[in-house]
Enzyme design. Structure first.
Site: not given
Lengths: 363, 470
Positions: B204, B273
């Site tokens: 990322e 998450h």
């Protein structure tokens, strides 16, 4: 070419070779028969390199002086000693090639042709600065000169520079990205993420690692498990070479190979420029982590500007008057920039609230 | 005893699916590990493996049946020595088995519910779609209306903008060949090819930086994060490079880029998450932060975001992806960034929320209406720049306000809303502004604890009653 890292013509870092550059006298007068395979410059090229490097040197000296006078604030990282790197690279680049670097960026901006007045006025935080006084030493840009900053987060410019190369690839415009970073940034994780994608997608980028031997105050050997930075792309299959970054001819020679590689669709290339900064990391750094002798030796034996100056007088028989004329011209430009940057007003207070977001897309 | 094969849950958020195809027929012998059927979820088609052995006595749910609820018996297996016919005849009518913990993804293993197992809480459920939601006032007159999921609306928005502008491309993990981890980029690779729909490695930080670098040259990347949790790896590039460069360059270097992906809690995916980053990004000058609730807003806002010359944080929600709403057809349907929307007019109290928080706000408003409290519900849609004027105008009318979000309370978006109302409309307030937020704890995994950690309609109703002194 083979993927293995080349270690050629790079004497500056090793003690054994420390005296090499000035004594080896590689290029004979007229350059018709060089004694070594050291690339040779024409007189015009030597003069160009001399002028460009001297401009950076004098500009940085002036900036240091103005910092001492309180005209420049915050951080100010000087490029003195490393001039041959960006000047040699720019001599191999062509119009449209993009440049990006970290925070030691004044030299890159001048080498890209950005106005010294605008750079100096940015250092003093004035409205005539390239970023209207809102960026400072570490943050200047020029779309016109294809200079993309000027970045203050160590290593961030490597991903950004890979993105510039991505844009070149996307537009298929035959330009390359010259992405500069230091030996300190070379240990950042995103550098390797970028190496991976650059090679995976064969992006036209040259990664120029300016190894000035100290990441702030930490010597390369204390921070890096692999101190041969030309090998840092090996696991991705990115070729690399070590270059004597104090010799502008070696820099341009390697730059031509690297840029050709990138421009012809073969993907990224790594150049480890073995160089040296004479000053501290920033203005407030007393540089106690190295000996005065070490600095002195580099200045006396490897100075990139003195090398060219020596060749100009020795090989091209340039007279003292001619050199002095160049020096005077450079001083004039730098003094004019300093004068401008001292007297230019600060930004209008309304500038506080501008340039935060754009209302409409640029045309 | 014959064994029921139950409809398995194949993802954290799956509640129902389509029984696409039986690969075994009645009378077939089944061994553990055999692939017996294919089940289509909104994300993918998955194979179902047998756990138990025996003879497939009866198929209860036929090929092609849609909307089969999780835990519905779909077939019966007669175990060794059992009479197949008797097992088939004794099969229960297909109705969902008692609530049990959903099998973990992704390996679908049909299990027999254990009758005397300790009670397990049903997972937190996001309120069903509010019936009163109607976005049509913003639709172009005469436009053809299609009912579509948020997932498809987002996909269409990207496809339309990519057709319109060759500088727009999408990059991220699994966006191309896999068709999107949440199927949001489905079909884009086929239409636009690998140069404009780019699968990245799982890096990322690096690919966000590459996107920003490309944007500085004038390209218009859409960078998909599989979830915004993973964008934490990239947040330096988002904030230090994308958000600040325009200012640092004195206005020279714009950065037209969209960072998008699901944000906040899905279901049972625990603390790493489930984070809602709305407040984080809304803190940064130079960014715009957009968070749609409905499909038409998702489409109209994403199209505006792609055309916007600034870096945009576009926060989606996994649970909402599958929700369907009316969306007008047409390439020029845009919803402006920075405009809140009164989605339900009311007189007694203002409920402000955004994104999935709207499900609680609207659910509460419908319930409150039955008790005679008419809530005006405002969907902020954009968090930065925040259209506080719309909120203030409402509060000046209702004199009471409850702000709702799934994020954490401290320095949250609702904290900002409360402060802004106090600054601009203190004298109009008949009660202190109240807020309903996610609890100030990392998201737990256990079903009962997760349910407690998230807001619910009851909390919104209680807050409204408190500010109404009812």
């Amino acid at each position: 070419m083979a993927v293995a890292a080349r270690k050629t013509k790079a004497p500056a870092q090793s003690k054994a070779a420390a005296k090499g550059a000035t004594k080896s006298n590689p290029a004979k007068s007229g350059a018709d028969k060089p004694l070594s395979n050291m690339p040779v410059f024409s007189k015009e090229e030597e003069l160009h390199a001399y002028h460009e490097m001297l401009l950076i040197r004098r500009f940085e000296e002036k900036a240091g002086q103005m910092y001492g006078m309180g005209l420049i604030g915050g951080f100010c990282h000087l490029y003195i000693g490393q001039e041959a790197v960006v000047v040699g690279m720019q001599m191999a680049a062509k119009e449209g090639d993009k440049v990006i670097t970290g925070y030691r960026d004044h030299g890159h901006m001048l080498a890209c042709g950005m106005e010294s007045r605008g750079v100096m006025a940015e250092l003093t935080g004035r409205r005539g600065g390239l970023s209207k006084g809102k960026g400072g030493s570490m943050h200047m840009f020029s779309r016109e000169k294809h200079f993309y900053g000027g970045h203050g987060i160590v290593g961030a410019q490597v991903s950004l520079g890979t993105g510039l190369a991505f844009a070149n690839w996307y537009r298929n415009d035959n330009t390359v990205s010259l992405t500069y970073f230091g030996d300190g940034a070379a240990n950042q994780g995103q550098v390797y993420e970028s190496f991976n994608m650059a090679q995976l997608w064969k992006l036209p980028v040259v990664f120029i690692i300016e190894n000035n031997r100290y990441a702030m105050g930490t010597a390369v050997s204390r921070a890096s498990a692999q101190t041969d930075f030309s090998k840092r792309g090996l696991s991705f299959g990115i070729p690399g070479e070590q270059v004597d970054g104090m010799d502008v001819r070696a820099v341009r020679d390697a730059a031509e190979r690297a840029i050709e590689h990138a421009r012809t669709g073969k993907g990224p290339y790594i150049l480890e420029m073995q160089t040296y900064r004479y000053r501290g990391h920033s203005m407030s750094d007393p540089a106690k982590y190295r000996s005065k002798d070490e600095v002195q030796r580099m200045r006396e034996e490897h100075d990139p500007i003195e090398q060219v100056r020596g060749r100009l007088t020795r090989d091209f028989k340039l007279g003292e008057d001619e050199l002095k004329a160049i020096d005077a011209k450079v001083r004039e430009v730098v003094n004019d920039a300093a004068e401008f940057a001292t007297h230019d007003p600060e930004p209008d207070v309304s500038e506080l609230w501008t340039d935060i977001t754009l209302e409409k897309a640029r045309a | 005893m014959p064994i029921d094969i139950l409809m398995p849950a194949l993802s954290p958020t799956m509640e129902e699916g389509k029984l696409a195809k039986w690969l075994k027929k009645e009378g077939d012998a089944i061994k553990s590990g055999d692939i017996i059927a294919e089940i289509e979820t909104d994300k993918a088609t998955m194979e179902v493996e047998a756990v138990d052995e025996g003879i497939l006595a009866k198929i209860l749910i036929a090929d092609g049946t849609e909307n089969v609820a999780v835990n519905t018996p779909i077939a019966v297996i007669a175990t060794d020595g059992e009479d197949v016919k008797a097992a088939a005849n004794g099969a229960a009518a297909p109705k969902p088995a008692p609530a049990a913990e959903k099998p973990a993804e992704p390996e679908a293993k049909a299990e027999t519910p254990v009758a005397d197992a300790p009670a397990v809480s049903a997972p937190a459920t996001v309120p069903a779609q509010a019936k009163s939601y109607d976005a049509s006032s913003e639709f172009p007159a005469g436009a053809e209306i299609v009912h579509m999921t948020i997932r498809d609306a987002l996909r269409d928005a990207m496809a339309e903008e990519m057709r319109r502008d060759g500088d727009v491309f999408v990059m991220g993990e699994e966006v191309a060949e896999y068709q999107g981890a949440y199927k949001v980029t489905q079909g884009l690779l086929q239409e636009f090819g690998p140069k404009r729909v780019i699968d990245t490695p799982i890096t990322e930080h690096g690919f966000a930086g590459i996107g920003v670098g490309a944007a500085l040259t004038g390209l218009k990347p859409i960078v998909e994060f599989m979830t915004f949790n993973f964008a934490m790896q990239a947040i330096d590039q988002i904030i230090n490079s994308a958000a600040k460069t325009l200012y640092m360059s004195g206005g020279q270097m714009g950065c037209s880029i969209v960072f998008r992906g699901p944000n906040g809690a899905a279901a049972r995916v625990a603390a790493q998450h489930s984070h809602d980053y709305t407040a984080w990004y809304s803190n940064v000058p130079g960014l715009k932060v957009v968070i749609p609730y409905s499909a038409s807003d998702a489409k109209g806002l994403l199209k505006s975001a792609i055309r916007d010359p600034n870096p945009i944080i576009f926060l989606e929600n996994e649970i909402l992806y599958g929700r369907s709403f009316d969306v007008p057809k047409g390439d020029d349907f845009l919803i402006p960034i920075g405009k809140a929307k009164v989605v339900r007019p009311g007189t007694d109290v203002t409920i402000v929320s955004f994104g999935i928080g709207m499900t609680y706000a609207l659910g509460a408003a419908e319930a409150l209406a039955k008790e005679g409290i008419e809530a005006e519900v405002i969907d902020l849609r954009t968090i930065r720049p925040m259209d506080i004027e719309t909120v203030i105008a409402s509060v000046q009318k209702t004199n009471r306000c409850v702000a709702v979000e799934e994020g954490f309370p401290q320095s949250g978006v609702t904290a900002e809303i409360g402060m802004r109302i106090m600054e601009a409309a203190f004298d109009y307030l008949d009660a202190p502004v109240a807020r309903v937020t996610g609890k100030d704890v990392p998201m737990p995994y256990a079903a009962n604890l997760e349910k407690l950690a998230l807001p619910n309609i009851g909390e919104v109703i209680a807050a409204v009653k408190a500010v109404c002194y009812r």
